[in-house]
Design a protein around this motif. Structure first.
Motif, PDB file in Angstrom:
ATOM      1  N   ARG A  61       1.439  -5.893  12.033  1.00 33.03           N
ATOM      2  CA  ARG A  61       0.029  -6.189  11.765  1.00 33.03           C
ATOM      3  C   ARG A  61      -0.233  -6.364  10.273  1.00 33.03           C
ATOM      4  N   SER A  62       0.436  -5.562   9.448  1.00 29.71           N
ATOM      5  CA  SER A  62       0.261  -5.716   7.996  1.00 29.71           C
ATOM      6  C   SER A  62       0.806  -7.059   7.520  1.00 29.71           C
ATOM      7  N   LEU A  63       1.892  -7.538   8.150  1.00 32.13           N
ATOM      8  CA  LEU A  63       2.430  -8.859   7.804  1.00 32.13           C
ATOM      9  C   LEU A  63       1.460  -9.967   8.201  1.00 32.13           C
ATOM     10  N   PHE A  64       0.845  -9.841   9.372  1.00 33.22           N
ATOM     11  CA  PHE A  64      -0.135 -10.842   9.802  1.00 33.22           C
ATOM     12  C   PHE A  64      -1.339 -10.872   8.868  1.00 33.22           C
ATOM     13  N   ASN A  65      -1.761  -9.707   8.430  1.00 29.43           N
ATOM     14  CA  ASN A  65      -2.884  -9.656   7.488  1.00 29.43           C
ATOM     15  C   ASN A  65      -2.499 -10.251   6.143  1.00 29.43           C
ATOM     16  N   THR A  66      -1.242 -10.108   5.765  1.00 29.65           N
ATOM     17  CA  THR A  66      -0.768 -10.739   4.527  1.00 29.65           C
ATOM     18  C   THR A  66      -0.857 -12.251   4.629  1.00 29.65           C
ATOM     19  N   ILE A  67      -0.394 -12.789   5.749  1.00 28.05           N
ATOM     20  CA  ILE A  67      -0.457 -14.245   5.964  1.00 28.05           C
ATOM     21  C   ILE A  67      -1.915 -14.720   5.983  1.00 28.05           C
ATOM     22  N   ALA A  68      -2.780 -13.945   6.650  1.00 28.13           N
ATOM     23  CA  ALA A  68      -4.200 -14.315   6.716  1.00 28.13           C
ATOM     24  C   ALA A  68      -4.815 -14.354   5.325  1.00 28.13           C
ATOM     25  N   ASN A 125      -6.625  -8.128   2.920  1.00 32.31           N
ATOM     26  CA  ASN A 125      -5.832  -7.368   1.943  1.00 32.31           C
ATOM     27  C   ASN A 125      -6.027  -5.862   2.120  1.00 32.31           C
ATOM     28  N   TYR A 126      -7.260  -5.455   2.437  1.00 37.49           N
ATOM     29  CA  TYR A 126      -7.540  -4.035   2.679  1.00 37.49           C
ATOM     30  C   TYR A 126      -6.736  -3.533   3.881  1.00 37.49           C
ATOM     31  N   LEU A 127      -6.787  -4.285   4.975  1.00 41.14           N
ATOM     32  CA  LEU A 127      -6.047  -3.881   6.172  1.00 41.14           C
ATOM     33  C   LEU A 127      -4.549  -3.876   5.914  1.00 41.14           C
ATOM     34  N   LYS A 128      -4.097  -4.877   5.149  1.00 44.97           N
ATOM     35  CA  LYS A 128      -2.669  -4.929   4.794  1.00 44.97           C
ATOM     36  C   LYS A 128      -2.269  -3.653   4.048  1.00 44.97           C
ATOM     37  N   GLY A 129      -3.071  -3.274   3.031  1.00 44.09           N
ATOM     38  CA  GLY A 129      -2.757  -2.080   2.253  1.00 44.09           C
ATOM     39  C   GLY A 129      -2.831  -0.807   3.069  1.00 44.09           C
ATOM     40  N   LYS A 130      -3.867  -0.711   3.923  1.00 42.10           N
ATOM     41  CA  LYS A 130      -4.029   0.481   4.754  1.00 42.10           C
ATOM     42  C   LYS A 130      -2.874   0.643   5.731  1.00 42.10           C
ATOM     43  N   LEU A 131      -2.526  -0.434   6.411  1.00 42.10           N
ATOM     44  CA  LEU A 131      -1.445  -0.378   7.401  1.00 42.10           C
ATOM     45  C   LEU A 131      -0.096  -0.097   6.745  1.00 42.10           C
ATOM     46  N   SER A 132       0.157  -0.753   5.606  1.00 46.70           N
ATOM     47  CA  SER A 132       1.442  -0.540   4.926  1.00 46.70           C
ATOM     48  C   SER A 132       1.558   0.888   4.414  1.00 46.70           C
ATOM     49  N   PHE A 143       9.010   1.449  -1.753  1.00 43.97           N
ATOM     50  CA  PHE A 143       9.505   0.135  -1.354  1.00 43.97           C
ATOM     51  C   PHE A 143       8.881  -0.290  -0.031  1.00 43.97           C
ATOM     52  N   THR A 144       8.780   0.641   0.907  1.00 49.10           N
ATOM     53  CA  THR A 144       8.199   0.327   2.213  1.00 49.10           C
ATOM     54  C   THR A 144       6.720  -0.030   2.101  1.00 49.10           C
ATOM     55  N   GLN A 145       6.007   0.677   1.244  1.00 47.18           N
ATOM     56  CA  GLN A 145       4.567   0.457   1.128  1.00 47.18           C
ATOM     57  C   GLN A 145       4.222  -0.788   0.322  1.00 47.18           C
ATOM     58  N   VAL A 146       4.977  -1.051  -0.739  1.00 49.25           N
ATOM     59  CA  VAL A 146       4.589  -2.104  -1.683  1.00 49.25           C
ATOM     60  C   VAL A 146       5.572  -3.275  -1.704  1.00 49.25           C
ATOM     61  N   GLN A 147       6.849  -2.972  -1.978  1.00 50.98           N
ATOM     62  CA  GLN A 147       7.787  -4.045  -2.287  1.00 50.98           C
ATOM     63  C   GLN A 147       8.114  -4.949  -1.101  1.00 50.98           C
ATOM     64  N   ILE A 148       8.209  -4.381   0.101  1.00 51.93           N
ATOM     65  CA  ILE A 148       8.505  -5.231   1.263  1.00 51.93           C
ATOM     66  C   ILE A 148       7.423  -6.291   1.437  1.00 51.93           C
ATOM     67  N   LEU A 149       6.171  -5.853   1.342  1.00 47.67           N
ATOM     68  CA  LEU A 149       5.060  -6.803   1.489  1.00 47.67           C
ATOM     69  C   LEU A 149       5.016  -7.797   0.336  1.00 47.67           C
TER      70      LEU A 149
END
Length: 617
Positions: free
Chosen positions: A20-27, A97-104, A153-159
């Protein structure tokens, strides 16, 4: 890739949130890339810049966005529509972006917690030999700093990696649709940046590993010094410890500085490449705009897209740095997970749970640590239920190793050890140790109350049982003299108590459960002779049906044992009762002569005095 697959496995529980965080990134990317198209339409048509031909302007407006805006009749309405469009797009992108950050963040924190739980559980189940060889500071480094690196890395760098790749693809496709030739100019230097980032990735991995190991060494030194601070002060050894720490700190500084220098060179070079790429777009776009090949709006759009694309790609260098560190951290954690747990047995025949009474037999047992010389050689003896066995010998003769073999803290490969007829190495270790009470040579107390420390082995027992075992250990009256009694906090590692008090609390802790086998590993060495006598008398009364092993150097402690084993260089030199061993020349007689019977005379004096007091009463 294997390390990243491992990381994904650790994230398995949170994979849907991660997706879901990846989808929000694309959005967020798609919504953000629409804004320059809106701006381009406003510049080229709504504002009606007249330095371009009508044909050129029309080409720049051939997008769905421009058609929607231009569907309004007046320029005022078109500007209002464009403004509302930008506000809506920005709000939606911010929400994504908010949802991406929250989910990650949820994924990262959950993954870090999962790793910490797993590694702590794993470390608790590792063998005695592993804990003997590993440095505490290094293990703490793996369980804290390395996991924190993975969490970040999981929270920031992967995204960020996903964002950089996605924004490059989306923006480049849009640029190709607008002007293919200009799009190629906009990415001409990016392959150089990517190749350079890969070279940097290889270098930073090595630099980070060296730095991480230096930090682990530094942590070990700090942990040892703080733990042994009383020894340092007692020997006025502060200057030496300060110098030793300064040397390790200097090594860490040098390793860290080398890593920083590698990063600094990358940033300087990557900035130059990025700025050069932007400069190419500005120069080429200005030329095309001057020639009338593109509109001013399209030029602005390409420039916006260039900044939108180039800096995330440039940030890949930093992300790659973190990726290198993360890979090293994953490998270091996997090294711990690769260690075999001492309870990992699939063969059910090696997990027997027989009734344990206390009949023990050693037959031709030899034991060695790794590939070293054997610590025990051809050990043979038998003990009946309820007997007391004393083990004496010079330092390093194998006394503690003999008891560690009985606890299966070390394994025997030669000979046979049986408990009530069952081979020791076929008995489930947890079951075995739950039937053996141990008072270690070094008593470890937690930063809790005295009552909680005694209850460590059984947290459900009543206060009365705690008081009873404390009386047997001859520490009850001492505890009552404390201002808070049994609720007195012992401080870190029992720092507020004397050595003898800690040993007696350790004895009480071992007696809280009625084990059929008890082991006292030199656990009366810090108490005075009179207290030693009291404790042994109380234990004798309680332990008539308990098989007891006593490792001691005080001859008065061992002389009443049913069986005395004298060890020397891992072999049984003498075995028998006190009378049998005392009446022959040998190591036992030598030990007794060295102590010169003073202790026995003192005990006799105390005993006679007590009897006279009793008679007088």
């Amino acid at each position: 890739m294997s390390e990243l697959k491992t990381l994904y496995g650790w994230m398995e529980k949170y994979k849907f949130k991660f997706i879901r965080s990846l989808f929000n990134t694309i959005a967020a990317i798609i919504l953000t890339t629409i804004v320059p198209l809106v701006t381009s339409t406003v510049i080229d048509y709504v504002l009606k810049t007249d330095i371009y031909s009508e044909n050129t302007v029309t080409k720049s407006q051939s997008t769905i966005i421009s058609k929607i805006i231009l569907s309004f009749d007046t320029s005022k309405d078109q500007l209002l529509a464009a403004g509302i469009f930008i506000i809506i797009l920005t709000l939606l992108a911010a929400r994504a972006n908010y949802l991406k950050g929250k989910l990650s963040a949820q994924v990262a924190e959950g993954t870090a917690k999962s790793i910490k739980d797993k590694i702590y559980d794993h470390v608790q189940r590792l063998s005695f030999s592993y804990h003997n060889k590993v440095e505490t500071g290094d293990l703490l480094q793996r369980c804290s700093t390395d996991i924190e690196t993975i969490r970040q890395f999981t929270q920031v760098q992967i995204l960020e990696i996903f964002y950089a790749v996605s924004v490059f693809i989306v923006v480049f496709v849009i640029m190709l649709m607008l002007n293919p030739f200009f799009a190629l100019v906009g990415v001409i230097l990016i392959p150089i940046l990517i190749v350079y980032s890969y070279v940097f990735f290889q270098k930073v991995k090595k630099a980070y590993l060296i730095k991480d190991e230096a930090e682990a060494t530094l942590s070990t030194s700090l942990q040892e010094t703080l733990t042994g601070v009383r020894v340092v002060k007692a020997y006025a050894n502060q200057e030496y410890e300060i110098k030793k720490f300064a040397e390790k700190n200097a090594n860490f500084k040098a390793a860290h500085f080398k890593e920083v220098m590698v990063s600094a060179k990358f940033w300087a070079t990557s900035d130059f490449i990025c700025i050069s790429q932007v400069l190419l777009v500005v120069l080429f776009g200005s030329f095309l705009s001057y020639k009338g090949s593109i509109t001013l709006g399209m030029f602005q759009t390409f420039l916006s897209y260039e900044f939108m694309m180039i800096w995330p790609v440039r940030q890949l260098g930093r992300v790659i740095t973190e990726a290198g560190r993360t890979i090293i951290s994953i490998r270091r954690i996997l090294e711990v997970f690769d260690e075999t747990q001492e309870f990992e047995l699939k063969d059910e025949s090696l997990k027997q749970k027989p009734k344990i009474l206390g009949n023990i037999s050693f037959k031709n047992v030899s034991i060695e640590y790794s590939d070293e010389e054997p610590v025990l050689r051809n050990i043979s003896f038998e003990v009946k239920k309820g007997q007391t066995v004393a083990i004496i010998g010079k330092t390093g003769s194998g006394k503690t190793s003999l008891m560690n073999a009985l606890l299966r803290l070390i394994e025997y490969k030669e000979g046979s050890i049986t408990i009530d007829g069952t081979e020791l190495n076929t008995i489930d270790k947890t079951w075995l140790r739950s039937h053996i009470g141990v008072v270690m040579q070094e008593i470890f107390l937690y930063s809790k109350s005295i009552k909680d420390n005694i209850r460590i082995a059984n947290r459900t027992v009543s206060d009365e049982i705690v008081y009873d075992v404390a009386k047997i250990a001859s520490v009850h009256d001492v505890i009552l003299d404390f201002e808070e009694g049994y609720d007195t906090s012992v401080g870190e590692r029992g720092v507020t108590l004397s050595g003898g008090q800690k040993q007696r609390i350790g004895i009480a802790r071992a007696l809280i459960n009625k084990h059929p086998i008890l082991i006292f590993d030199d656990s009366l060495s810090a108490v005075d002779t009179e207290t030693d006598l009291k404790i042994r008398a109380a234990l004798t009364e309680r332990a008539k049906e308990i098989t007891t092993f006593i490792i001691a150097h005080r001859m008065s402690t061992v002389k009443d044992a049913d069986l005395i084993i004298v060890l020397d260089e891992g072999k049984i030199l003498q075995i028998g009762t006190h009378e049998e061993l005392f009446n022959v020349d040998g190591l036992y007689r030598n030990f007794w002569d060295i102590q010169n019977k003073k202790e026995e005379d003192f005990i006799n004096l105390i005993t006679v005095g007590k009897e006279e007091n009793i008679d007088g009463k």
